[in-house]
Scaffold this motif. Structure first.
Motif, PDB file in Angstrom:
ATOM      1  N   PRO A  67      37.891  45.494  12.635  1.00  0.00           N
ATOM      2  CA  PRO A  67      39.000  46.037  11.853  1.00  0.00           C
ATOM      3  C   PRO A  67      40.206  46.315  12.472  1.00  0.00           C
ATOM      4  CG  PRO A  67      37.531  47.969  12.177  1.00  0.00           C
ATOM      5  CD  PRO A  67      36.824  46.676  12.648  1.00  0.00           C
ATOM      6  N   GLY A  68      40.188  46.334  13.998  1.00  0.00           N
ATOM      7  CA  GLY A  68      41.276  46.852  14.880  1.00  0.00           C
ATOM      8  C   GLY A  68      41.512  48.367  15.162  1.00  0.00           C
ATOM      9  N   ASN A  69      42.191  48.688  16.201  1.00  0.00           N
ATOM     10  CA  ASN A  69      42.187  50.098  16.573  1.00  0.00           C
ATOM     11  C   ASN A  69      43.515  50.689  16.546  1.00  0.00           C
ATOM     12  OD1 ASN A  69      41.867  52.635  17.917  1.00  0.00           O
ATOM     13  ND2 ASN A  69      39.843  52.078  19.074  1.00  0.00           N
ATOM     14  N   ALA A  70      43.978  51.513  15.813  1.00  0.00           N
ATOM     15  CA  ALA A  70      45.292  51.922  15.851  1.00  0.00           C
ATOM     16  C   ALA A  70      45.777  52.844  17.148  1.00  0.00           C
ATOM     17  CB  ALA A  70      45.762  52.713  14.546  1.00  0.00           C
ATOM     18  N   VAL A 125      45.144  38.060   9.900  1.00  0.00           N
ATOM     19  CA  VAL A 125      44.643  39.472   9.718  1.00  0.00           C
ATOM     20  C   VAL A 125      45.116  40.485  10.832  1.00  0.00           C
ATOM     21  CG1 VAL A 125      42.412  38.555   9.215  1.00  0.00           C
ATOM     22  CG2 VAL A 125      42.713  38.630  11.639  1.00  0.00           C
ATOM     23  N   THR A 126      45.631  39.986  11.843  1.00  0.00           N
ATOM     24  CA  THR A 126      46.556  40.896  12.978  1.00  0.00           C
ATOM     25  C   THR A 126      47.659  41.484  12.023  1.00  0.00           C
ATOM     26  OG1 THR A 126      45.819  38.993  14.549  1.00  0.00           O
ATOM     27  CG2 THR A 126      47.323  40.829  15.205  1.00  0.00           C
ATOM     28  N   ILE A 127      48.354  40.539  11.521  1.00  0.00           N
ATOM     29  CA  ILE A 127      49.651  40.829  10.660  1.00  0.00           C
ATOM     30  C   ILE A 127      49.324  42.033   9.640  1.00  0.00           C
ATOM     31  CG2 ILE A 127      51.523  40.408   9.214  1.00  0.00           C
ATOM     32  CD1 ILE A 127      51.425  37.556  11.002  1.00  0.00           C
ATOM     33  N   ALA A 128      48.268  41.803   8.939  1.00  0.00           N
ATOM     34  CA  ALA A 128      47.608  42.577   7.526  1.00  0.00           C
ATOM     35  C   ALA A 128      47.314  44.191   8.791  1.00  0.00           C
ATOM     36  CB  ALA A 128      46.664  42.167   7.020  1.00  0.00           C
ATOM     37  N   PHE A 129      46.521  44.108   9.738  1.00  0.00           N
ATOM     38  CA  PHE A 129      46.199  45.163  10.019  1.00  0.00           C
ATOM     39  C   PHE A 129      47.478  46.032  10.810  1.00  0.00           C
ATOM     40  CE2 PHE A 129      45.933  47.039  14.536  1.00  0.00           C
ATOM     41  CZ  PHE A 129      45.384  48.202  14.315  1.00  0.00           C
ATOM     42  N   GLY A 131      50.599  46.095   9.484  1.00  0.00           N
ATOM     43  CA  GLY A 131      51.090  46.665   8.298  1.00  0.00           C
ATOM     44  C   GLY A 131      50.408  47.949   7.722  1.00  0.00           C
ATOM     45  N   ARG A 132      49.153  47.907   7.805  1.00  0.00           N
ATOM     46  CA  ARG A 132      48.031  48.799   7.071  1.00  0.00           C
ATOM     47  C   ARG A 132      48.171  49.857   7.804  1.00  0.00           C
ATOM     48  NH1 ARG A 132      44.437  45.642   6.818  1.00  0.00           N
ATOM     49  NH2 ARG A 132      43.032  46.220   8.703  1.00  0.00           N
ATOM     50  N   ALA A 133      47.847  49.597   9.344  1.00  0.00           N
ATOM     51  CA  ALA A 133      47.603  50.849  10.157  1.00  0.00           C
ATOM     52  C   ALA A 133      49.015  51.627  10.552  1.00  0.00           C
ATOM     53  CB  ALA A 133      46.953  50.325  11.409  1.00  0.00           C
ATOM     54  N   SER A 134      49.841  51.003  10.657  1.00  0.00           N
ATOM     55  CA  SER A 134      51.591  51.611  10.638  1.00  0.00           C
ATOM     56  C   SER A 134      51.853  52.220   9.556  1.00  0.00           C
ATOM     57  CB  SER A 134      52.429  50.625  11.395  1.00  0.00           C
ATOM     58  OG  SER A 134      52.883  49.566  10.243  1.00  0.00           O
ATOM     59  N   ASN A 135      51.419  51.824   8.340  1.00  0.00           N
ATOM     60  CA  ASN A 135      51.885  52.271   7.191  1.00  0.00           C
ATOM     61  C   ASN A 135      53.399  52.128   6.919  1.00  0.00           C
ATOM     62  OD1 ASN A 135      51.378  53.586   4.449  1.00  0.00           O
ATOM     63  ND2 ASN A 135      51.841  55.617   5.299  1.00  0.00           N
ATOM     64  N   THR A 136      53.895  50.980   7.575  1.00  0.00           N
ATOM     65  CA  THR A 136      55.253  50.500   7.338  1.00  0.00           C
ATOM     66  C   THR A 136      55.503  49.088   6.737  1.00  0.00           C
ATOM     67  OG1 THR A 136      55.319  49.665   9.542  1.00  0.00           O
ATOM     68  CG2 THR A 136      55.638  51.976   9.341  1.00  0.00           C
TER      69      THR A 136
END
Length: 213
Positions: A67-70, A125-129, A131-136
């Protein structure tokens, strides 16, 4: 106590001040967004994470289906000039431990770096992460900046050799103070695998002088 634990630990705690910076998930609270320059640096980081098999940072389709690690990035928020706009933390080396997993891992890297189209697909999936993780809302051009960053990272990795890696490993080994630490280091870092990734980068089309997009 903590000091006693660290003295016997198989881990190395290296502390560096990261002042006036926030994690990816706190960008929106600071009224910041991912700039084109930062997106480029994130792309550069990906081939280096491939060397150490660090999937606990950015997701990359087929290579790291995680999922990625913010919290494994720090971004500047005060507008000051830094050597790097991005500070990557928690460098975890997780090389595959058996031949089947290793073959799959190296094949996934080779396929991802085989063409611009393959890389672009993997980065979705990187780009989606991000956007989602930064909430921007991501800026126009982020995808192209990531692509350009990965190409740059591939070229930097391709310039490395076994002696470069061995020198870094020896430096890290010297930082530890226990036999348990040094034993764990050599159990988890596989120089041959790192060289395999360098070889892939050297042979992939992104290491050519000119690249067709």
């Amino acid at each position: 106590n903590t000091l006693g634990y660290l003295q016997q630990s198989k881990q190395l705690l290296l502390m560096e001040a990261g002042t006036h910076r926030v994690t990816l998930d706190k960008l929106a609270e600071s009224n910041k967004t991912i700039s084109i320059d930062i997106a480029f640096e994130l792309g550069v980081l990906i081939p280096f994470d491939m060397i150490i098999a660090n999937g606990d940072r950015l997701p990359l389709k087929s290579v790291w289906d995680r999922p990625g690690n913010a919290h494994n990035f720090l971004f500047p928020i005060d507008g000051k000039d830094y050597d790097s706009a991005l500070l990557a933390i928690d460098q975890v080396c997780t090389h595959p431990r058996n031949e089947r997993l290793l073959d799959s891992y190296l094949a996934a890297i080779a396929d991802t770096l085989s063409s611009t189209e393959s890389l672009r697909s993997a980065l979705k999936v990187t780009i989606a992460f991000l956007g989602r993780a930064s909430n921007t809302e991501l800026l126009p051009g982020i995808e192209e900046a990531l692509l350009a960053g990965v190409r740059e990272g591939v070229q930097r990795v391709a310039r490395l050799d076994r002696e470069d890696l061995a020198a870094v490993i020896n430096q890290v080994s010297d930082m530890g103070s226990t036999d348990a630490w040094r034993e764990n280091l050599h159990d988890n870092i596989n120089l041959d695998i790192m060289c395999d990734v360098i070889d892939i980068c050297q042979k992939c089309p992104f290491n050519a002088v000119s690249i067709e997009c």
